[in-house]
Write a protein that holds these residues in place. Structure first.
Motif, PDB file in Angstrom:
ATOM      1  N   HIS A  13       8.210  14.179  -1.839  1.00 18.13           N
ATOM      2  CA  HIS A  13       8.896  13.379  -2.828  1.00 18.13           C
ATOM      3  C   HIS A  13       9.076  12.057  -1.960  1.00 18.13           C
ATOM      4  N   LEU A  14       9.264  11.913  -0.626  1.00 17.80           N
ATOM      5  CA  LEU A  14       9.378  10.812   0.037  1.00 17.80           C
ATOM      6  C   LEU A  14       7.998   9.882   0.054  1.00 17.80           C
ATOM      7  N   ILE A  15       7.128  10.619   0.186  1.00 17.30           N
ATOM      8  CA  ILE A  15       5.686   9.819  -0.047  1.00 17.30           C
ATOM      9  C   ILE A  15       5.290   9.146  -1.264  1.00 17.30           C
ATOM     10  N   ILE A  16       5.809   9.936  -2.482  1.00 24.07           N
ATOM     11  CA  ILE A  16       5.791   9.465  -3.753  1.00 24.07           C
ATOM     12  C   ILE A  16       6.498   7.985  -3.995  1.00 24.07           C
ATOM     13  N   VAL A  17       7.550   8.216  -3.365  1.00 26.36           N
ATOM     14  CA  VAL A  17       8.936   7.150  -3.357  1.00 26.36           C
ATOM     15  C   VAL A  17       8.247   5.869  -2.764  1.00 26.36           C
ATOM     16  N   VAL A  19       4.883   5.215  -2.095  1.00 30.07           N
ATOM     17  CA  VAL A  19       3.801   4.719  -2.840  1.00 30.07           C
ATOM     18  C   VAL A  19       4.261   4.023  -3.924  1.00 30.07           C
ATOM     19  N   LEU A  20       5.179   4.396  -4.796  1.00 32.67           N
ATOM     20  CA  LEU A  20       5.813   3.868  -5.781  1.00 32.67           C
ATOM     21  C   LEU A  20       6.411   2.489  -5.602  1.00 32.67           C
ATOM     22  N   ILE A  21       7.252   2.340  -4.568  1.00 33.50           N
ATOM     23  CA  ILE A  21       7.923   1.078  -4.289  1.00 33.50           C
ATOM     24  C   ILE A  21       6.690   0.140  -3.946  1.00 33.50           C
ATOM     25  N   GLY A  24       4.510  -0.915  -6.723  1.00 32.57           N
ATOM     26  CA  GLY A  24       5.094  -1.741  -7.741  1.00 32.57           C
ATOM     27  C   GLY A  24       5.399  -3.153  -7.389  1.00 32.57           C
ATOM     28  N   VAL A  26       3.771  -4.624  -5.145  1.00 38.86           N
ATOM     29  CA  VAL A  26       2.672  -5.471  -5.044  1.00 38.86           C
ATOM     30  C   VAL A  26       2.153  -5.895  -6.518  1.00 38.86           C
ATOM     31  N   ILE A  27       2.068  -5.154  -7.297  1.00 38.04           N
ATOM     32  CA  ILE A  27       1.687  -5.295  -8.539  1.00 38.04           C
ATOM     33  C   ILE A  27       2.469  -6.414  -9.456  1.00 38.04           C
TER      34      ILE A  27
END
Lengths: 57, 605
Positions: A13-17, A19-21, A24, A26-27
């Motif tokens: 969960h923490l890794i996905i969070v 990566v998402l942040i 997001g 950067v994009i």
């Protein structure tokens, strides 16, 4: 069960969070810059400058 | 011989304790769960009203519909996981009178029949289950009998039962498969309680001492204990695997990654069975709503309740057949004559059979539904949180697929033909819990859209949203981040990754089951093999391989366009869809690896 052990189970969960942040942020930075360029406006420096403009400092 | 089994080295393994209930963790989960639902609602509203790409509605609409369906599933799942409130455990009863309404039973020791159902499983495997069953202890006098229910009618099995001094029950046909086997045994036994075991279920000595106390409440019909697979491969540490493959640098890199992310094991539980998530979280948290359902092996049933289900189903069937009978008689006699109701009912009763367990591929959940639907008797079901038996996991992808297909097909068949969500009888909370189960099997349809979306974007440069800008991420990111954090706390102590991967990657099984049920095809009852089946399982995972292949090709196509004509992609769209596609590849690859997985000894040969 120790907190450390539970945290290990929660790592996906923490890794996905993370990566998402990161992705997001950067994009958004890139896309907004592109949009501003296409619109012919100056590139905003998110944060400090715009706050400064609003407060008049 | 017993010592030759692949699982013999794991005999000493002990099950993990149930998840500790922590009120502070539960409160954090509640806050995050509600915030997640709110953020999701805002996102879904924004998707429908502000973000659709009207130039490509053929793509935008299915995706937003899929997201909405998934969001509805999220609401249901949040409700399911809301809180843990175990039934209070009580002291084991010394007399059956303590387990019934006052005056219903005389003072005498409790009587229990333990059924071990078998069809074609190896006799020595069943012998292990018999021996463990014989070790069951109880602090009071008890009339306890073990019976092997052999649908294979094997002389060798009878021999084993004689050697072990337990009952052997067989029949002349296989009508109703496991449910029919159980019915036949019930007709020949009379215990107050029945323990259901599969051929490989090895009960612990404490199973009765820890569970019969629940039956002091005369409304408790079924107690389900968690199923625990004691033979799951432990896997190997990442640093050791990389060390073997790439020497010292590999080992150092693996150790560095493990230092950051914690212990990582390769080939651990290759079929991502994850029973703890199902029993310790999903089922256990249905206790507050009296909505835990029976899963067969490892469950204890009150005979009176089972017979109640049988009589209810029998009466309903007669009522239905009676209607048909009446119309048949009306036709025979001519419309001017009124038929005799008693005659129609008598005729219907002759044609129907009393079946304690419905002859259905999911007879266990079906029986629970009938109990929960009875609003007058108000039967209760309990999920006992501690593991009280051990069993074998599917050892190959075929066995795993057969099992999953039965679960999916059985549940969907109930949904379409005898839907408890819309029928009278249950409380609102019970309906929500059952709908959560059914909805999860429909998830394959929107998961397929989620798997194909990044591929469509990379091949066509068409985005389903109007733009991947700050506006999109401003709505999507809070929802996605909160979703991860909420379920991290909601399942604190377990890894949620396995469940997520298994849910996404098993989409072909649920789709096949859905297709079979829609076409009215009967879901068959194949016995889940207990021993590893040899074979090539490419045929079972071709959809997952196709998704991987298509995604990789889409990546390559995208790169080719970028380096030649420039593409027409946006960088934001590329990163977002690239990460999405990567996530899909990772999820699919776990199932593909499982198809080619072999136990260590075989794999190293």
């Amino acid at each position: 069960m120790s907190f450390r052990r539970n945290l290990r189970h929660a790592r996906s969960h923490l890794i996905i969070v993370a990566v998402l942040i990161i992705a997001g942020a950067v994009i958004v930075q890139i896309e907004d810059r592109n949009l501003q360029q296409e619109a012919g406006k100056p590139i905003p420096d998110h944060g400090i400058e715009s706050v400064g403009t609003v407060t008049g400092k | 011989m017993a010592s030759d089994f692949y699982f013999t080295p794991f005999e000493g393994r002990r099950p993990p304790p149930p998840l500790r209930v922590s009120r502070p963790v539960e409160r954090i989960w509640h806050v995050l769960g509600v915030a997640n639902l709110l953020a999701g609602a805002i996102y879904i509203w924004w998707r429908w009203t502000h973000s659709l790409n009207f130039d490509a509605l053929w793509f935008a609409l299915p995706l937003v519909l899929a997201e909405t369906c998934a969001y509805f599933g999220l609401i249901l799942f949040t409700a399911n996981l809301w809180k843990t409130r175990d039934y209070p455990q009580q002291a084991p009863p010394s007399s059956i009178a303590q387990c019934t309404q006052e005056g219903e039973s005389a003072e005498r020791p409790v009587s229990v029949d333990l059924f071990i159902t078998t069809y074609s499983e190896e006799e020595e495997l069943v012998r292990l289950s018999i021996r463990d069953a014989k070790q069951i202890s109880y602090p009071h006098a008890i009339d306890f009998r073990v019976h092997v229910l052999d649908d294979g009618r094997r002389e060798s099995m009878r021999q084993v039962c004689e050697e072990e001094g337990v009952g052997y029950i067989s029949r002349t046909n296989n009508v109703g498969y496991k449910a029919g086997n159980l019915r036949n045994a019930m007709e020949q036994t009379s215990g107050d309680f029945i323990v259901i075991c599969d051929a490989d279920t090895r009960p612990f000595p404490t199973i009765l001492e820890h569970t019969l106390g629940y039956f002091r409440d005369p409304d408790v019909a079924i107690v389900q204990t968690p199923q625990w697979f004691y033979d799951l491969p432990e896997g190997k540490r990442l640093k050791d695997v990389w060390g073997r493959r790439a020497g010292k640098p590999g080992q150092l890199l693996g150790a560095a990654i493990e230092a950051v992310f914690g212990e990582i094991r390769i080939d651990e539980d290759p079929f991502v069975n994850d029973p703890a998530m199902f029993y310790d979280v999903i089922q256990r948290r249905r206790n507050p709503w009296n909505a835990a359902f029976c899963c067969g092996a490892g469950s204890i049933h009150r005979r009176e309740a089972v017979m109640f289900v049988a009589l209810r189903a029998y009466a309903d069937a007669i009522a239905r057949s009676g209607d048909e009978g009446r119309s048949r008689i009306r036709k025979l006699l001519g419309l001017q004559h009124k038929p005799d109701d008693a005659l129609a009912r008598w005729q219907a009763a002759q044609e129907e059979e009393l079946t304690p367990y419905k002859f259905h591929v999911s007879e266990d959940i079906y029986s629970t539904i009938v109990l929960h639907q009875d609003s007058e008797r108000k039967w209760k079901t309990v999920l006992h949180p501690e593991v009280e038996s051990k069993m074998l996991s599917p050892q190959d992808l075929l066995s795993w697929t057969v099992q999953r297909f039965k679960y999916a097909g059985g549940s969907l068949d109930i949904f379409f033909h005898d839907n408890p969500v819309t029928r009278p009888g249950m409380t609102l909370a019970q309906r929500v819990m059952y709908l959560t189960t059914f909805w999860s099997y429909f998830g394959a349809t929107w998961n397929l859209i989620f798997l194909l979306s990044p591929i469509v974007y990379m091949f066509t440069t068409i985005a389903p949203v109007s733009a991947y800008t700050g506006d999109f991420f401003g709505h999507a990111l809070p929802f996605l981040v909160l979703n991860e954090l909420a379920f991290m706390m909601g399942t604190w102590g377990l890894s949620g990754y396995k469940g997520k991967v298994s849910y996404l990657a098993s989409f072909p099984i649920s789709l096949r089951a859905l297709w079979a049920v829609i076409r009215g095809k009967k879901i068959s009852f194949p016995v889940t093999p207990k021993q590893r089946q040899e074979g090539n399982y490419f045929g079972l995972v071709w959809p997952q391989i196709a998704v991987i292949g298509l995604t990789v090709t889409a990546f390559a196509w995208c790169a080719l366009r970028l380096f030649t004509v420039g593409g027409g992609y946006t960088l934001g769209g590329l990163i977002a869809n690239g990460l999405w596609g990567l996530n899909n590849i990772l999820a699919m690859s776990i199932m593909v690896r499982a198809a080619f997985w072999k136990p260590e000894e075989e794999g190293s040969q």
